[in-house]
Design an enzyme around this catalytic site. Structure first.
Site, PDB file in Angstrom:
ATOM      1  NE  ARG A   1       8.750   8.742  13.629  1.00 10.86           N
ATOM      2  CZ  ARG A   1       9.506   8.291  14.643  1.00 10.86           C
ATOM      3  NH1 ARG A   1      10.250   7.219  14.455  1.00 10.86           N
ATOM      4  NH2 ARG A   1       9.532   8.900  15.801  1.00 10.86           N
TER       5      ARG A   1
ATOM      6  CB  THR B   1      -0.939   0.029   1.225  1.00 12.04           C
ATOM      7  OG1 THR B   1      -0.146  -0.033   2.419  1.00 12.04           O
ATOM      8  CG2 THR B   1      -1.906  -1.138   1.205  1.00 12.04           C
TER       9      THR B   1
ATOM     10  CE1 TYR C   1      -4.603  11.687   2.561  1.00 14.09           C
ATOM     11  CE2 TYR C   1      -4.066  11.150   4.834  1.00 14.09           C
ATOM     12  CZ  TYR C   1      -4.136  10.792   3.503  1.00 14.09           C
ATOM     13  OH  TYR C   1      -3.733   9.542   3.114  1.00 14.09           O
TER      14      TYR C   1
END
Length: 629
Positions: free
Chosen positions: A276, A198, A538
């Protein structure tokens, strides 16, 4: 003619399959090993379930039905099987799509179309003796040659991968990985670890300059919970465990990790550590660095691990910090000990409507000051709010339609919210009944002080669950209407949130004009995670490439690069949780300083002197490893 050319000629058969390439330093001592090795049965089933050229499951997609309305297929998501009557009109008005336009379909590449494999027969012969599963099948190799950036999916559909893994191996345990790394180090073979595939940083792409044999080390068979410690609330999990499977199995014992990235249906524990990662519920459970107690990683220098699993120790710089975010450049993560928590007593959704984005940001900032954080709190700007409304399914009844109309009238006419400015915040509360009740009361009070009003549990639930299907939208635009779209994220101090969002949107629109994009672009954002000192932002960006003279994917890349420059100029980070890979490595030295990059290079040069883990991520290529140890 060189020795390698002579061997290549000898390997060429009379079919149209390209000849194999033999690694220059490999002298054949045993008969050639057939590259059609046996893959585990599990991988074949998984391959049939997932799309070869897009995100997610084969049976799940946005499509246009015979009535010209958009619906979502399959039965895996809450939105599945429902008609979305407002979505196609929203696409037409927002992106100016042409209903008669259709993107030409791309055939699935045949194995013979894949780049010819480089082979190292000494390594192959030794591999066979280990009994570890492996395959040289073209489709097996191609699947593991890419992640899920727009660029990678475009190259996949166009068949433009010049270099892909030469072999796929499936170790079943930590011991198998130790054997594989030792063999690769002995025979000078490259390893690229592969988890759920992904990645959105081009971390899985093979370097075109790599002449050695490359193997993709697929961790999917290392998918077990090795133990659960119900006294210390920890669990040891193999790196290939997929997130949703991990949570489902832990729940059977009454526990959870609470780590829910948007990709949790497909991403793995090892991938979380290597990049992370962050999850939607980090306010209660923490990011991956907060959840990790112990990591075991196999390197060319041996196994790196701590000799105890204590909650904290002062023993010099924390070696876990070199593993977290290492992105496959230092070794293979095999086992992770994670903190676990009892399943929450209460899980409740909620939402808040604000007059404008600035009011919403001010509310989130105040909530952060007071540490009044639900498990998840996410603020969407007006464009994303309207996008979410367009994804509402057809009203189940006349009553629901009437009730929605009443709510809209109250918000816009009575409360005076401007539909062109209002935004929404979605909430998820988890914990004890008492704690959730107290948190709800205080948070809604803070929201009211900033002009916000509760918008109901249903909207909160929809907003949270839609997170898992948004990625499927890119395929609809790409496959049908000639729309390219992508997302990118950053983190930023609180006092720069509003300015950064405004400036990045302005820069994107300006760059679209500069690159000749004829149709108005969509650029929208949301605040997804909150911290004491700042927040994660985002961005979603899409444009209709009808009438564009250049390659739309290249144009997108140029615009995103400019957007990233703008983010850094406004005090934002190179990434919040997607990592660096090869996509963002140009900004790494600027981000961590030349000395910081030098530390990474020195660690890489010591731990992997032959550059066996030659993924090329984090700007760590062979050319960078000229360091004094």
């Amino acid at each position: 003619m060189s020795a390698s050319e002579a061997r290549n000629d000898a390997l060429a058969d009379t079919t149209d399959v390209p000849p194999l390439l033999v690694q220059e330093d490999c002298i054949l001592e045993k008969p050639f090993v057939d590259l059609d090795g046996p893959a585990p049965a599990h991988t074949s089933k998984r391959r049939l379930e997932l799309k070869w050229n897009g995100w997610g499951y084969q049976d799940s997609k946005f499509l246009v039905n015979k009535k010209g309305q958009v619906e979502f297929s399959g039965d895996r998501y809450g939105i599945a099987g429902q008609t979305l009557p407002s979505f196609r009109p929203w696409m037409i008005s927002t992106l100016n799509i042409d209903l008669n336009f259709r993107t030409p379909s791309q055939p699935k590449p045949a194995p013979k179309d894949c780049a010819p494999p480089v082979r190292n027969d000494k390594f192959l012969s030794a591999l066979v003796e280990t009994g570890i599963a492996w395959s040289g099948d073209g489709e097996d190799r191609l699947i593991r040659a890419h992640g899920h950036t727009l660029t990678e999916i475009f190259r996949l559909r166009a068949g433009k991968y010049d270099r892909i893994p030469d072999l796929v191996v499936w170790p079943a345990s930590h011991a198998d990985v130790v054997k594989l790394v030792a063999l690769a180090n002995e025979h000078n073979v490259v390893i690229i670890p592969f988890g759920g595939g992904t990645s959105v940083s081009q971390a899985l792409e093979c370097l075109s300059s790599e002449a050695r044999m490359i193997i993709s080390l697929d961790t999917s068979q290392m998918n077990h919970i090795l133990w659960i410690d119900d006294k210390n609330w920890t669990a040891c999990v193999e790196a290939g465990k997929v997130g949703q499977d991990l949570e489902a199995e832990l729940a059977q014992s009454g526990f959870c990790t609470g780590h829910e990235p948007d990709s949790m249906e497909f991403s793995t524990v090892g991938g979380w550590v290597a990049t992370r990662a962050s999850g939607m519920k980090k306010n209660v459970y923490g990011n991956i660095e907060d959840l990790v107690v112990h990591v075991k990683m196999v390197t060319a220098r041996g196994v790196i691990q701590k000799n105890c699993q204590v909650p904290r120790m002062s023993a010099g710089p924390d070696i876990h910090q070199f593993i977290l975010g290492s992105e496959g450049t230092l070794g293979v993560i095999t086992e992770v000990v994670l903190k676990i928590r009892p399943l929450p007593e209460v899980k409740r959704y909620g939402s808040i409507v604000f007059p404008c984005f600035e009011d919403g940001v001010a509310c989130l900032r105040q909530a952060a000051k007071e540490r009044c954080w639900p498990a998840s709190i996410r603020l969407m700007d007006n464009q994303q709010f309207r996008f979410g409304q367009a994804l509402k399914p057809e009203a189940a009844s006349v009553f629901h339609s009437f009730w929605d109309g009443c709510k809209k009238f109250y918000v816009t006419r009575v409360k005076g919210y401007d539909p062109e400015k209002m935004c929404v915040c979605t909430l998820l509360f988890e914990g004890s009944s008492h704690d959730v009740m107290h948190l709800e009361e205080r948070l809604y009070s803070i929201a009211a002080a900033h002009g916000g009003m509760p918008a109901g549990e249903e909207n909160g639930l929809r907003g949270y669950t839609l997170t898992f299907v948004i990625a499927y939208l890119r395929d609809l635009g790409f496959e049908v209407y000639g729309v390219v779209s992508e997302s990118f994220e950053t983190s930023v101090p609180w006092d720069s949130v509003v300015d950064l969002c405004r400036n990045v949107k302005f820069r994107v629109k300006k760059e679209c004009d500069h690159h000749g994009v004829k149709q108005p672009p969509l650029i929208t954002c949301r605040v997804t995670q909150s911290y004491d000192a700042g927040a994660c932002i985002y961005f979603y960006f899409a444009f209709n490439y009808r009438g564009l003279s250049g390659d739309p994917v290249h144009v997108y890349e140029e615009i995103e690069t400019a957007a990233r420059d703008e983010i850094l100029a406004n005090g934002g980070s190179i990434s919040h949780h997607h990592g660096v890979g090869k996509l963002r490595d140009r900004w790494l030295k600027q981000t961590i300083s030349p000395g910081g990059l030098g530390i990474l290079q020195a660690v890489k040069a010591y731990i992997d002197p032959k550059n066996i883990f030659a993924a090329g991520n984090l700007a760590l290529t062979q050319e960078d490893l000229v360091c004094k140890i």
